[in-house]
Design an enzyme around this catalytic site. Structure first.
Site, PDB file in Angstrom:
ATOM      1  N   TYR A  32       0.862  -1.180   0.000  1.00  0.00           N
ATOM      2  CA  TYR A  32       0.000   0.000   0.000  1.00  0.00           C
ATOM      3  C   TYR A  32       0.896   1.227   0.000  1.00  0.00           C
ATOM      4  O   TYR A  32       1.748   1.387   0.869  1.00  0.00           O
ATOM      5  CB  TYR A  32      -0.911   0.013   1.233  1.00  0.00           C
ATOM      6  CG  TYR A  32      -1.962   1.100   1.173  1.00  0.00           C
ATOM      7  CD1 TYR A  32      -3.270   0.810   0.819  1.00  0.00           C
ATOM      8  CD2 TYR A  32      -1.642   2.422   1.459  1.00  0.00           C
ATOM      9  CE1 TYR A  32      -4.236   1.802   0.743  1.00  0.00           C
ATOM     10  CE2 TYR A  32      -2.595   3.422   1.387  1.00  0.00           C
ATOM     11  CZ  TYR A  32      -3.891   3.114   1.031  1.00  0.00           C
ATOM     12  OH  TYR A  32      -4.842   4.101   0.950  1.00  0.00           O
ATOM     13  N   GLN A  55     -10.978  -0.075   1.277  1.00  0.00           N
ATOM     14  CA  GLN A  55     -11.386  -0.928   0.158  1.00  0.00           C
ATOM     15  C   GLN A  55     -10.180  -1.561  -0.541  1.00  0.00           C
ATOM     16  O   GLN A  55     -10.250  -2.694  -1.021  1.00  0.00           O
ATOM     17  CB  GLN A  55     -12.242  -0.146  -0.842  1.00  0.00           C
ATOM     18  CG  GLN A  55     -11.579   1.050  -1.499  1.00  0.00           C
ATOM     19  CD  GLN A  55     -11.769   2.333  -0.726  1.00  0.00           C
ATOM     20  OE1 GLN A  55     -11.955   2.314   0.490  1.00  0.00           O
ATOM     21  NE2 GLN A  55     -11.742   3.465  -1.425  1.00  0.00           N
ATOM     22  N   ASN A  97      -3.572   5.907   6.055  1.00  0.00           N
ATOM     23  CA  ASN A  97      -4.292   6.716   7.038  1.00  0.00           C
ATOM     24  C   ASN A  97      -4.999   5.830   8.057  1.00  0.00           C
ATOM     25  O   ASN A  97      -4.825   4.607   8.091  1.00  0.00           O
ATOM     26  CB  ASN A  97      -5.266   7.668   6.337  1.00  0.00           C
ATOM     27  CG  ASN A  97      -6.346   6.923   5.557  1.00  0.00           C
ATOM     28  OD1 ASN A  97      -6.621   5.748   5.790  1.00  0.00           O
ATOM     29  ND2 ASN A  97      -6.976   7.621   4.626  1.00  0.00           N
ATOM     30  N   SER A 141       4.445   9.608  12.147  1.00  0.00           N
ATOM     31  CA  SER A 141       5.902   9.604  12.114  1.00  0.00           C
ATOM     32  C   SER A 141       6.475  10.281  13.355  1.00  0.00           C
ATOM     33  O   SER A 141       5.877  11.195  13.920  1.00  0.00           O
ATOM     34  CB  SER A 141       6.389  10.326  10.859  1.00  0.00           C
ATOM     35  OG  SER A 141       7.775  10.150  10.695  1.00  0.00           O
ATOM     36  N   GLN A 176      10.167  15.594  10.196  1.00  0.00           N
ATOM     37  CA  GLN A 176       9.099  14.665  10.570  1.00  0.00           C
ATOM     38  C   GLN A 176       7.794  15.405  10.819  1.00  0.00           C
ATOM     39  O   GLN A 176       6.721  14.918  10.485  1.00  0.00           O
ATOM     40  CB  GLN A 176       9.497  13.862  11.806  1.00  0.00           C
ATOM     41  CG  GLN A 176      10.710  12.981  11.581  1.00  0.00           C
ATOM     42  CD  GLN A 176      10.590  12.161  10.307  1.00  0.00           C
ATOM     43  OE1 GLN A 176       9.719  11.305  10.185  1.00  0.00           O
ATOM     44  NE2 GLN A 176      11.459  12.416   9.335  1.00  0.00           N
ATOM     45  N   HIS A 181       5.198  15.822   7.967  1.00  0.00           N
ATOM     46  CA  HIS A 181       4.391  14.710   7.448  1.00  0.00           C
ATOM     47  C   HIS A 181       2.909  14.968   7.668  1.00  0.00           C
ATOM     48  O   HIS A 181       2.100  14.872   6.747  1.00  0.00           O
ATOM     49  CB  HIS A 181       4.795  13.392   8.110  1.00  0.00           C
ATOM     50  CG  HIS A 181       5.973  12.734   7.468  1.00  0.00           C
ATOM     51  ND1 HIS A 181       5.935  12.203   6.206  1.00  0.00           N
ATOM     52  CD2 HIS A 181       7.236  12.524   7.924  1.00  0.00           C
ATOM     53  CE1 HIS A 181       7.108  11.698   5.894  1.00  0.00           C
ATOM     54  NE2 HIS A 181       7.918  11.876   6.923  1.00  0.00           N
ATOM     55  N   GLU A 209      10.625   5.849  16.706  1.00  0.00           N
ATOM     56  CA  GLU A 209      10.746   5.356  15.327  1.00  0.00           C
ATOM     57  C   GLU A 209      12.112   5.751  14.759  1.00  0.00           C
ATOM     58  O   GLU A 209      12.859   4.910  14.270  1.00  0.00           O
ATOM     59  CB  GLU A 209       9.625   5.945  14.480  1.00  0.00           C
ATOM     60  CG  GLU A 209       9.689   5.546  13.014  1.00  0.00           C
ATOM     61  CD  GLU A 209       8.689   6.307  12.159  1.00  0.00           C
ATOM     62  OE1 GLU A 209       8.417   5.847  11.027  1.00  0.00           O
ATOM     63  OE2 GLU A 209       8.186   7.363  12.599  1.00  0.00           O
ATOM     64  N   HIS A 210      12.419   7.039  14.795  1.00  0.00           N
ATOM     65  CA  HIS A 210      13.710   7.544  14.323  1.00  0.00           C
ATOM     66  C   HIS A 210      14.459   8.154  15.504  1.00  0.00           C
ATOM     67  O   HIS A 210      13.900   8.974  16.240  1.00  0.00           O
ATOM     68  CB  HIS A 210      13.523   8.641  13.272  1.00  0.00           C
ATOM     69  CG  HIS A 210      12.682   8.242  12.102  1.00  0.00           C
ATOM     70  ND1 HIS A 210      11.374   8.652  11.953  1.00  0.00           N
ATOM     71  CD2 HIS A 210      12.964   7.477  11.023  1.00  0.00           C
ATOM     72  CE1 HIS A 210      10.881   8.167  10.830  1.00  0.00           C
ATOM     73  NE2 HIS A 210      11.817   7.445  10.244  1.00  0.00           N
ATOM     74  N   ASP A 230      15.231   8.266   5.005  1.00  0.00           N
ATOM     75  CA  ASP A 230      13.932   8.205   4.352  1.00  0.00           C
ATOM     76  C   ASP A 230      14.049   7.856   2.879  1.00  0.00           C
ATOM     77  O   ASP A 230      13.120   7.286   2.304  1.00  0.00           O
ATOM     78  CB  ASP A 230      13.215   9.551   4.483  1.00  0.00           C
ATOM     79  CG  ASP A 230      12.497   9.697   5.817  1.00  0.00           C
ATOM     80  OD1 ASP A 230      12.323   8.684   6.505  1.00  0.00           O
ATOM     81  OD2 ASP A 230      12.130  10.836   6.155  1.00  0.00           O
ATOM     82  N   GLU A 267       1.311 -35.845  29.869  1.00  0.00           N
ATOM     83  CA  GLU A 267       0.261 -34.910  29.468  1.00  0.00           C
ATOM     84  C   GLU A 267      -1.077 -35.598  29.228  1.00  0.00           C
ATOM     85  O   GLU A 267      -2.063 -34.952  28.885  1.00  0.00           O
ATOM     86  CB  GLU A 267       0.686 -34.163  28.201  1.00  0.00           C
ATOM     87  CG  GLU A 267       1.872 -33.229  28.425  1.00  0.00           C
ATOM     88  CD  GLU A 267       2.270 -32.474  27.163  1.00  0.00           C
ATOM     89  OE1 GLU A 267       1.743 -32.797  26.076  1.00  0.00           O
ATOM     90  OE2 GLU A 267       3.103 -31.550  27.261  1.00  0.00           O
ATOM     91  N   HIS A 302      -0.222 -39.816  21.175  1.00  0.00           N
ATOM     92  CA  HIS A 302       1.112 -39.260  20.955  1.00  0.00           C
ATOM     93  C   HIS A 302       2.185 -40.245  21.436  1.00  0.00           C
ATOM     94  O   HIS A 302       3.174 -40.505  20.744  1.00  0.00           O
ATOM     95  CB  HIS A 302       1.274 -37.940  21.731  1.00  0.00           C
ATOM     96  CG  HIS A 302       0.646 -36.750  21.082  1.00  0.00           C
ATOM     97  ND1 HIS A 302      -0.704 -36.597  20.952  1.00  0.00           N
ATOM     98  CD2 HIS A 302       1.214 -35.633  20.526  1.00  0.00           C
ATOM     99  CE1 HIS A 302      -0.963 -35.442  20.358  1.00  0.00           C
ATOM    100  NE2 HIS A 302       0.187 -34.833  20.088  1.00  0.00           N
TER     101      HIS A 302
END
Length: 442
Positions: free
Chosen positions: A136, A197, A220, A243, A265, A268, A333-334, A367, A421, A426
């Site tokens: 995506y 979708q 998003n 971000s 950042q 964004h 993250e960074h 990036d 067990e 088994h």
């Protein structure tokens, strides 16, 4: 004169520092019940109606006017045309970035392996790529050819047989760099689909869109919510939040550099988070001055301003040792280590998505073209998650082959544990392979 910027300033010496920091870091990108309801409706309809639902949603949500899925698919010739027609500088930049990303990820490729025990028993692991994955690529406020490279190239290096890309095209507008990146990265099929979708189409498959084994790439809140909902039906990489960047500085880096790193950042979106941590109180004032002076020069100044005022912080700590404690608590993250000796801090850092070492290593390089992947864990999930990589597109099967002697010897162990067990079948299954005279077996 514009209103002065209001950025949160904190000190680790404050009595309520922990509470304020927790409030600043709090984030849940997929908790809205209204969003969940919309996503559930979209998923059900795409699963049940297939292409017809995709055409309808594209016309409604992306302001399209199409009659069939044929108008929502972009053929390979169109991708190659984009690569051929973009400017030479852009084409060379994409190629250079793709080369570095591919080279880095080649080092991550895992091969099958096995070892043999003294009695001839063979154990190992077979590593195979996934058959088909979906990537995506966000659209809308901005277009991200870099996301195409970062998601598709590791899949290609892993040996994935087919890569399907979905990218929103609001109003039918296509970004030529995104299409060119898809051609360069070896994407097999591209659909101009977005939102929940698109995730549903990849997860369930339709008459036109093939079902994939895994979906990767940020989006998003609707995309993130849909990915969480279809997990189990397909694999996903992660639930990506806004971000983030955490810059730790000893006060000796040019404050304009650090201010721009924070902007990188914040631009964004309004929910992005930029944090500075330093033991130098005077440096915080210098950073604030740089931010005030540089902000009006930014094309996305309004977004940066809202991001900084909502979620940014300038934090003073006692020393760099306390800064490291804060790093591991935040799990950013960074992470930029803008200090004289970043190597001294590195062994102490347990939680971070990507670590940028030294004053010259801007996060922006990561990036686009450093090589390591820019798809990283957010919202503190670096405590248990890793950057996207080749390993995300490979799956592993255990390989087990016992010799007669090994099956006889280990059969006794398995039998004892199975009966403990209460699993008699088994135990019997293992016992059938036990030989009366183990020494005669090979």
């Amino acid at each position: 004169m514009s209103e002065r910027l209001k950025i949160t300033k904190l000190s680790s010496a404050q009595a309520d520092f922990d509470r304020q920091l927790d409030a600043l870091l709090a984030w849940d990108s997929v908790s809205d019940s209204a969003v969940n309801q919309v996503v559930e409706q979209v998923l059900v309809r795409v699963r049940d109606e297939g292409d017809a639902a995709l055409v309808d949603y594209s016309n409604r949500f992306d302001r399209r006017d199409v009659a069939s899925m044929a108008e929502l698919e972009i053929g390979p010739e169109r991708l190659q045309q984009a690569l051929d027609n973009i400017g030479e500088a852009e084409r060379e930049a994409l190629r250079r970035a793709a080369e570095r990303i591919r080279d880095y990820h080649e080092h991550q490729r895992q091969d099958s392996w096995h070892y043999e025990e003294a009695d001839g028993t063979r154990l190992g692991q077979q590593v195979r790529p996934m058959d088909r994955v979906g990537i995506y690529v966000p659209g809308g406020k901005a277009s991200y050819p870099s996301s195409v490279l970062m998601n598709a190239l590791p899949a290609s290096v892993a040996g994935v047989a087919e890569i399907i890309m979905v990218v929103p095209a609001p109003g039918g507008e296509l970004n030529e760099l995104v299409l060119a990146a898809a051609a360069l990265a070896g994407v097999d099929r591209v659909f101009t689909l977005g939102g929940a979708q698109a995730v549903a189409a990849l997860a369930y498959g339709t008459e036109t869109v093939p079902r994939v084994d895994k979906i990767v790439g940020p989006g998003n809140i609707y995309v993130a919510t849909a990915k969480r909902a279809v997990f189990g039906q397909v694999g996903i990489d992660m639930i990506a939040g806004p971000s983030e960047i955490l810059v730790v500085c000893d006060g000796q880096t040019d404050p304009d550099w650090v201010a721009m790193d924070l902007f990188s950042q914040a631009e964004h979106d309004e929910d992005a988070q930029a944090i500075l941590v330093t033991p130098d109180s005077g440096y915080i004032d210098r950073i604030k001055a740089s931010i005030e002076r540089l902000l009006p020069t930014m094309e996305r100044a309004d977004i940066i301003r809202r991001s900084l005022e909502r979620r940014a912080a300038l934090i003073q700590v006692q020393d760099l040792a306390q800064a490291v404690e804060l790093i591991n608590r935040i799990a950013p993250e960074h992470l930029e280590l803008s200090v004289a000796d970043p190597e001294a801090l590195l062994p102490k850092i347990r939680h971070a998505g990507a670590i940028f070492m030294g004053r010259y290593t801007a996060e922006a390089l990561g990036d686009y073209c450093a090589g390591p992947n820019h798809v990283l864990p957010t919202s503190g999930t670096a405590r248990f998650s890793s950057p996207l990589g080749v390993y995300d597109f490979q799956k592993r099967s255990s390989v087990i082959q016992f010799s007669a002697r090994g099956a006889s010897e280990l059969g006794r162990v398995a039998s004892t544990l199975a009966r403990g067990e209460g699993l008699t079948a088994h135990a019997c299954s293992a016992e059938y392979r036990i030989q009366a005279d183990e020494s005669s077996n090979s």
